[in-house]
Enzyme design. Structure first.
Site, PDB file in Angstrom:
ATOM      1  N   ASP A 176     100.225  35.769  74.055  1.00 28.39           N
ATOM      2  CA  ASP A 176     101.286  35.195  73.232  1.00 28.39           C
ATOM      3  C   ASP A 176     102.240  34.378  74.099  1.00 28.39           C
ATOM      4  OD1 ASP A 176     102.572  35.505  70.342  1.00 28.39           O
ATOM      5  OD2 ASP A 176     104.205  35.561  71.808  1.00 28.39           O
ATOM      6  N   ASN A 184     110.273  25.409  70.320  1.00 35.92           N
ATOM      7  CA  ASN A 184     110.245  24.521  69.157  1.00 35.92           C
ATOM      8  C   ASN A 184     111.649  24.036  68.782  1.00 35.92           C
ATOM      9  OD1 ASN A 184     107.535  24.152  68.483  1.00 35.92           O
ATOM     10  ND2 ASN A 184     107.440  26.067  67.320  1.00 35.92           N
ATOM     11  N   HIS A 189     108.860  20.374  67.497  1.00 32.43           N
ATOM     12  CA  HIS A 189     107.534  20.933  67.190  1.00 32.43           C
ATOM     13  C   HIS A 189     106.409  20.173  67.875  1.00 32.43           C
ATOM     14  CE1 HIS A 189     108.717  23.980  64.241  1.00 32.43           C
ATOM     15  NE2 HIS A 189     109.692  23.138  63.875  1.00 32.43           N
ATOM     16  N   ASP A 193     103.588  21.912  70.090  1.00 32.74           N
ATOM     17  CA  ASP A 193     102.134  21.700  70.003  1.00 32.74           C
ATOM     18  C   ASP A 193     101.546  21.422  71.382  1.00 32.74           C
ATOM     19  OD1 ASP A 193     102.225  22.073  67.290  1.00 32.74           O
ATOM     20  OD2 ASP A 193     102.076  19.946  66.767  1.00 32.74           O
ATOM     21  N   GLU A 219     101.330  31.027  67.860  1.00 30.03           N
ATOM     22  CA  GLU A 219     101.276  30.911  69.317  1.00 30.03           C
ATOM     23  C   GLU A 219     100.482  32.049  69.959  1.00 30.03           C
ATOM     24  OE1 GLU A 219     105.202  33.137  68.448  1.00 30.03           O
ATOM     25  OE2 GLU A 219     103.861  31.708  67.469  1.00 30.03           O
TER      26      GLU A 219
END
Length: 302
Positions: A176, A184, A189, A193, A219
């Site tokens: 994770d 973010n 965002h 990504d 994630e």
């Protein structure tokens, strides 16, 4: 190909036949009962890398090999010899062959009554690429390129069955990205990504080809490591953690440094149950988070 008229093919309108064959998008060859190449069109010559001016027609496959050595995208004599099975067995032969440049041919060889074989060559490169895209759309996560959740479980369950059958150990990891929501919120965002893509790249770099790495959701990534004992799994997890900690993701708002937390669990033989291993690895992941993140924790519960 006007010189290609032989006793094997007799026709008053020979030029028309040759011109018609040369207009085909497919390649075509005819080998006679004496293993001689007696007819081929322009497309076949291109596929096989045959110099029509130098080779002509009526050449034996053995001579073709010596005269074309090193000049072709594929060994023409080898490919043509493979087709002779159709002549000898009296049954059609269907196979695919990849050329040196990456083009892929579908080869359909059909026996000729009395001996010999006629073969059709079709370039299926685009079709194969399209099929691969369809498979990727069904099995790959679009953002990271890793297998998606559905494909991960399909592959993982196959590994579970194999482990139970062969009695080997399987380790599972849950990975994770730490403070991903903050990334973010701070960088946007699009940068988030990019972080996930970077994490996927680190996974591809660290894990073995035999390991199954997938995007579990958000994630969170999941990994199955066949044959990895506890100590090996811990070493691999630490390599991933260190690799990610050294990574830098560029953004319009500056460099992004991030870390990962990892949970690990393993089982052997009949005790391998993927869902249970994932639950155990998930518990270990939350322990890693509680202990301060940027670490790997092994779940020792049986």
């Amino acid at each position: 190909m006007t010189e290609q008229r032989t006793d094997f093919v007799a026709a008053e309108n020979w030029d028309l036949i040759i011109q018609s064959l040369d207009r085909l998008s497919e390649g075509i060859t005819i080998i006679d009962a004496e293993d001689k190449l007696v007819l081929y069109n322009t497309q076949a010559a291109q596929y096989l890398g045959i110099d029509k001016e130098a080779i002509g027609v009526g050449v034996s496959l053995h001579d073709l090999q010596s005269r074309q050595s090193g000049k072709s995208a594929v060994d023409p004599s080898s490919l043509l010899m493979q087709q002779l099975d159709a002549s000898r067995e009296g049954k059609p032969q269907f196979f695919e062959r990849e050329l040196k440049g990456g083009r892929i041919l579908s080869v359909r060889a059909n026996p000729i009554p009395g001996g010999g074989v006629i073969t059709l060559y079709t370039d299926i490169t685009e079709r194969k690429a399209f099929e691969k895209r369809l498979i990727d759309m069904a099995t790959r996560d679009e953002l990271t390129g890793l297998v998606n959740r559905r494909e991960f479980f399909t592959l993982a369950h196959h590994e579970e069955e194999r482990a139970k059958r062969e009695g080997h150990v399987v380790s599972v990891m849950m990975v994770d990205a730490d403070y991903f929501k903050k990334i973010n919120d701070t960088f946007g965002h699009a940068t988030g990504d990019d972080v996930l893509r970077d994490l996927a790249d680190n996974c591809r770099k660290i894990f073995r080809k035999t390991d199954i790495v997938g995007r579990y959701g958000g994630e969170e990534f999941s990994v199955v490591l066949p044959g990895a004992q506890e100590d090996m799994a811990k070493i691999i997890a630490e390599r991933l953690r260190a690799s990610v900690a050294d990574s830098v993701v560029e953004s319009d708002k500056g460099e992004v440094k991030y870390t990962v937390s990892i949970g690990i669990a393993c089982a052997t033989g009949k005790d391998v149950r993927i869902e249970e291993l994932l639950d155990r690895a998930d518990r270990a992941l939350y322990t890693a988070k509680a202990q301060g993140r940027n670490r790997a924790v092994f779940d020792s519960a049986a």
